[in-house]
Design a protein around this motif. Sequence first.
Motif, PDB file in Angstrom:
ATOM      1  N   PRO A  72      29.926  40.583  51.997  1.00  0.00           N
ATOM      2  CA  PRO A  72      30.121  39.232  51.458  1.00  0.00           C
ATOM      3  C   PRO A  72      29.658  39.160  50.005  1.00  0.00           C
ATOM      4  N   GLY A  73      30.422  38.458  49.201  1.00  0.00           N
ATOM      5  CA  GLY A  73      30.073  38.316  47.796  1.00  0.00           C
ATOM      6  C   GLY A  73      30.910  39.167  46.869  1.00  0.00           C
ATOM      7  N   ARG A  74      31.499  40.270  47.372  1.00  0.00           N
ATOM      8  CA  ARG A  74      32.398  41.066  46.538  1.00  0.00           C
ATOM      9  C   ARG A  74      33.688  40.296  46.332  1.00  0.00           C
ATOM     10  N   SER A  75      34.233  40.365  45.128  1.00  0.00           N
ATOM     11  CA  SER A  75      35.450  39.618  44.829  1.00  0.00           C
ATOM     12  C   SER A  75      36.636  40.210  45.572  1.00  0.00           C
ATOM     13  N   HIS A  76      37.470  39.334  46.115  1.00  0.00           N
ATOM     14  CA  HIS A  76      38.663  39.770  46.818  1.00  0.00           C
ATOM     15  C   HIS A  76      39.819  39.928  45.831  1.00  0.00           C
ATOM     16  N   VAL A  77      40.804  40.706  46.238  1.00  0.00           N
ATOM     17  CA  VAL A  77      42.007  40.939  45.442  1.00  0.00           C
ATOM     18  C   VAL A  77      43.191  40.429  46.254  1.00  0.00           C
ATOM     19  N   SER A  78      44.019  39.601  45.659  1.00  0.00           N
ATOM     20  CA  SER A  78      45.184  39.089  46.376  1.00  0.00           C
ATOM     21  C   SER A  78      46.185  40.212  46.621  1.00  0.00           C
ATOM     22  N   ALA A  79      47.089  39.976  47.557  1.00  0.00           N
ATOM     23  CA  ALA A  79      48.115  40.978  47.847  1.00  0.00           C
ATOM     24  C   ALA A  79      48.958  41.279  46.613  1.00  0.00           C
ATOM     25  N   GLN A  80      49.316  40.245  45.856  1.00  0.00           N
ATOM     26  CA  GLN A  80      50.132  40.451  44.665  1.00  0.00           C
ATOM     27  C   GLN A  80      49.368  41.230  43.602  1.00  0.00           C
ATOM     28  N   ALA A  81      48.090  40.914  43.421  1.00  0.00           N
ATOM     29  CA  ALA A  81      47.284  41.644  42.442  1.00  0.00           C
ATOM     30  C   ALA A  81      47.101  43.100  42.864  1.00  0.00           C
ATOM     31  N   TYR A  82      46.925  43.329  44.167  1.00  0.00           N
ATOM     32  CA  TYR A  82      46.798  44.705  44.648  1.00  0.00           C
ATOM     33  C   TYR A  82      48.075  45.482  44.325  1.00  0.00           C
ATOM     34  N   PHE A  83      49.212  44.863  44.582  1.00  0.00           N
ATOM     35  CA  PHE A  83      50.487  45.527  44.311  1.00  0.00           C
ATOM     36  C   PHE A  83      50.653  45.813  42.820  1.00  0.00           C
ATOM     37  N   GLU A  84      50.301  44.877  41.983  1.00  0.00           N
ATOM     38  CA  GLU A  84      50.554  45.003  40.551  1.00  0.00           C
ATOM     39  C   GLU A  84      49.577  45.928  39.838  1.00  0.00           C
ATOM     40  N   HIS A  85      48.362  46.082  40.368  1.00  0.00           N
ATOM     41  CA  HIS A  85      47.338  46.800  39.614  1.00  0.00           C
ATOM     42  C   HIS A  85      46.689  47.975  40.335  1.00  0.00           C
ATOM     43  N   TYR A  86      46.755  48.012  41.664  1.00  0.00           N
ATOM     44  CA  TYR A  86      45.956  49.002  42.386  1.00  0.00           C
ATOM     45  C   TYR A  86      46.749  49.931  43.293  1.00  0.00           C
ATOM     46  N   LEU A  87      47.903  49.534  43.747  1.00  0.00           N
ATOM     47  CA  LEU A  87      48.628  50.309  44.747  1.00  0.00           C
ATOM     48  C   LEU A  87      49.024  51.680  44.205  1.00  0.00           C
ATOM     49  N   TYR A  88      48.641  52.735  44.938  1.00  0.00           N
ATOM     50  CA  TYR A  88      49.010  54.128  44.642  1.00  0.00           C
ATOM     51  C   TYR A  88      48.610  54.556  43.231  1.00  0.00           C
ATOM     52  N   ARG A  89      47.584  53.975  42.675  1.00  0.00           N
ATOM     53  CA  ARG A  89      47.190  54.329  41.313  1.00  0.00           C
ATOM     54  C   ARG A  89      46.362  55.608  41.318  1.00  0.00           C
ATOM     55  N   PRO A  90      46.310  56.323  40.209  1.00  0.00           N
ATOM     56  CA  PRO A  90      45.494  57.541  40.166  1.00  0.00           C
ATOM     57  C   PRO A  90      44.018  57.205  40.315  1.00  0.00           C
ATOM     58  N   GLY A  91      43.329  57.979  41.133  1.00  0.00           N
ATOM     59  CA  GLY A  91      41.910  57.749  41.347  1.00  0.00           C
ATOM     60  C   GLY A  91      41.598  56.461  42.068  1.00  0.00           C
ATOM     61  N   GLY A  92      42.584  55.896  42.778  1.00  0.00           N
ATOM     62  CA  GLY A  92      42.426  54.575  43.370  1.00  0.00           C
ATOM     63  C   GLY A  92      41.937  54.591  44.802  1.00  0.00           C
ATOM     64  N   TRP A  93      42.287  53.523  45.518  1.00  0.00           N
ATOM     65  CA  TRP A  93      41.748  53.276  46.856  1.00  0.00           C
ATOM     66  C   TRP A  93      42.656  53.773  47.972  1.00  0.00           C
TER      67      TRP A  93
END
Length: 257
Positions: A72-93
Amino acid sequence: MEGGNPAAAIWICDVAPLIASVPLEVALRPQLEPGAWDLAFRRRHARWLPRWQTHLRVARVLAAARAAALHPGRSHVSAQAYFEHYLYRPGGWDFKLNLFPLPERPDPVQSWSKTFRDQPWLRVKSDYARLCRLGGRFRFIASLREQYRPRLVLCLGQRHARDYLRAFGFEGSERAEAWLQPADTMRRLDVYEHGQTALVLSPPFGGPQGLSSDVLLDALGTFLARWLRPEDFPALAGADGSGAGRLPAGPTGPVGT
């Protein structure tokens, strides 16, 4: 494979790529390192990204899994933001791969047999599938899983269960059933565990019997979080992926060795 970070805790596997995102001659060559949706990739495919509904749905599942796994307290990422900035990125999640390396229709204007008329091992589609199963493709996937030991592999499409289990080295593992029922709709998941990895077989992300509603996708992400930990989602430098460095090696060496 679409790529991302093979050292990530969560992998996503589909049967085949949805589109031919690289030239055919490139797709047919072995890849010693995974690709990624880095800034250059996103710029090249900016016109098409909003149309890739399956990848948008994967992003929704992963955003929900991350939200459920964090303290609790960690900022959440919306589905759209995850798609635009984090999905399948190098060194990512996350890390994305496919059982079979070629799309169902590599060339939209001609048949499979015509596309590969000069490739005797590929000309007949069933021969190509057999080559992947019994040749090096499935063995490579199994060795990659053993090398990086993800906590979780999410596989899309239960009718391909036999291929998924063979490719990831889960043959003979006991199956457990789980059910998603966030509202009036129920969907079955098949869960296998082997070593340090869980493999979850879900319905496809589309179709009347698949997972296509936001409610079901969010429920799947929340379910998957039981295998994940807060440290699986560290802070990432550069939301566009440009700040990420070289992919970390797995326990036994770089990708593909």
